[in-house]
Design an enzyme around this catalytic site. Sequence first.
Site, mmCIF file in Angstrom:
data_model
loop_
_atom_site.group_PDB
_atom_site.id
_atom_site.type_symbol
_atom_site.label_atom_id
_atom_site.label_comp_id
_atom_site.label_asym_id
_atom_site.label_seq_id
_atom_site.Cartn_x
_atom_site.Cartn_y
_atom_site.Cartn_z
ATOM 1 N N ASP A 180 46.572 -2.079 -5.555
ATOM 2 C CA ASP A 180 45.845 -2.300 -7.140
ATOM 3 C C ASP A 180 45.467 -0.873 -6.413
ATOM 4 O O ASP A 180 44.351 -0.885 -8.073
ATOM 5 C CB ASP A 180 44.778 -3.302 -6.318
ATOM 6 C CG ASP A 180 43.894 -2.644 -5.309
ATOM 7 O OD1 ASP A 180 44.261 -2.158 -4.258
ATOM 8 O OD2 ASP A 180 42.994 -4.453 -5.164
ATOM 9 N N SER A 181 45.379 0.447 -5.079
ATOM 10 C CA SER A 181 45.202 1.763 -6.178
ATOM 11 C C SER A 181 45.324 2.150 -7.840
ATOM 12 O O SER A 181 45.044 2.886 -8.053
ATOM 13 C CB SER A 181 45.697 2.432 -5.747
ATOM 14 O OG SER A 181 46.790 2.449 -5.162
ATOM 15 N N GLU B 140 43.405 -8.610 0.928
ATOM 16 C CA GLU B 140 41.824 -7.674 1.409
ATOM 17 C C GLU B 140 40.810 -9.268 2.198
ATOM 18 O O GLU B 140 40.816 -9.333 1.284
ATOM 19 C CB GLU B 140 41.270 -6.516 0.564
ATOM 20 C CG GLU B 140 41.665 -5.373 -0.074
ATOM 21 C CD GLU B 140 40.903 -4.765 -0.741
ATOM 22 O OE1 GLU B 140 39.668 -4.987 -0.788
ATOM 23 O OE2 GLU B 140 42.086 -3.073 -1.499
ATOM 24 N N ASP C 11 49.770 -6.185 -4.308
ATOM 25 C CA ASP C 11 48.398 -6.488 -4.106
ATOM 26 C C ASP C 11 47.666 -7.489 -5.002
ATOM 27 O O ASP C 11 48.273 -7.962 -5.867
ATOM 28 C CB ASP C 11 47.389 -5.275 -4.424
ATOM 29 C CG ASP C 11 47.115 -4.110 -2.778
ATOM 30 O OD1 ASP C 11 46.705 -5.349 -1.889
ATOM 31 O OD2 ASP C 11 47.003 -3.830 -3.465
ATOM 32 N N GLU D 190 42.320 0.366 7.094
ATOM 33 C CA GLU D 190 41.994 0.951 6.383
ATOM 34 C C GLU D 190 40.970 2.246 6.605
ATOM 35 O O GLU D 190 39.629 1.125 6.560
ATOM 36 C CB GLU D 190 42.043 0.958 4.756
ATOM 37 C CG GLU D 190 41.467 2.063 4.011
ATOM 38 C CD GLU D 190 42.064 1.832 2.498
ATOM 39 O OE1 GLU D 190 42.443 1.109 1.790
ATOM 40 O OE2 GLU D 190 41.513 3.205 1.484
HETATM 41 O O1 KIV Z 1 45.931 -0.206 -2.957
HETATM 42 C C1 KIV Z 1 46.599 0.324 -2.562
HETATM 43 O O2 KIV Z 1 47.102 1.783 -2.313
HETATM 44 C C2 KIV Z 1 46.208 0.203 -1.256
HETATM 45 C C3 KIV Z 1 46.359 0.843 0.261
HETATM 46 C C4 KIV Z 1 46.093 2.026 0.055
HETATM 47 C C5 KIV Z 1 46.530 0.234 1.017
HETATM 48 O O3 KIV Z 1 45.719 -0.799 -0.850
#
Ligand code: KIV
Length: 273
Positions: A53-54, A124, A92, A191
């Site tokens: 979700d980044s 998460e 995610d 993380e």
């Molecule tokens: O969304 C993401 O890129 C992540 C990584 C930082 C593990 O959750």
Amino acid sequence: MSTNTVDNQRKVTTIRLSEMKQRGEKIAMLTAYDYSMAKLIDEAGIDVILVGDSASNVMAGNMTTLPITLDQMIYHAKSVIKGVSRALVVCDMPFGTYQGNSKEALASAIRIMKESHAEAVKMEGGAEIRESIERILCAGIPVMGHLGLTPQSINKFGTYAVRAKGEAEAAKLISDARMLQEIGCFALVLEKIPAALATRVAQEVSIPVIGIGAGSGVDGQVLVMHDMLGINKGFSPKFLRRYADLSTIINSAVSRYIDDVKTADFPNANEQY
Ligand code: KIV
């Protein structure tokens, strides 16, 4: 073809990741959000691709991961899946699609699996979302946990600083990690936590532990692709190693293109019909 070559070309599954942990082989994971980049990193031999979700930050330009929607995550995951033949693709679950109740969580996970064809989801949190994780696991959907700095909770933390430095938070993290293993998560991301704590967790649980800013004592590493390739230069935490300077390369290529267009050097006689 040697056994090793055959093994390297074999599709990565959750079971293979577990075997890798057992034999001490480190797991390499990166994020991707589109077909072309996913194809490139799959061809380079990455083990796991996270449709993170980044994407909210690096693709959509948001300050946090909170605004990205389920539809947008499905769009990214669908594009990634088309470019991948070997890596395991994990998507995610975005903020707001699983915290409410477990039925809603299952419905969101089913949409991801059905519409994008991703092979697992990542969520998460620990004890707070146990019921949602269990319901998703019961439907046969593999779940990767995520503890430590959980960016979807940024408004609760108020900062992206290192987590679990104190005893109480470290104890909760260890108990959450054990619980995630017990209920059947196939792997866990840790993380931005102290390296010693991450090492302890990786030693205590039998599922693979993938770290980001969690030191070298874990079973694998994950980075955001835009950060490690130097596309996103504004972000430079201590844990990040840059493997390329693509922002400089892209800037130089685009500047040369602009010059060539402006000076009518491009296209030349061989570049037209
Ligand atoms: O969304 C993401 O890129 C992540 C990584 C930082 C593990 O959750």
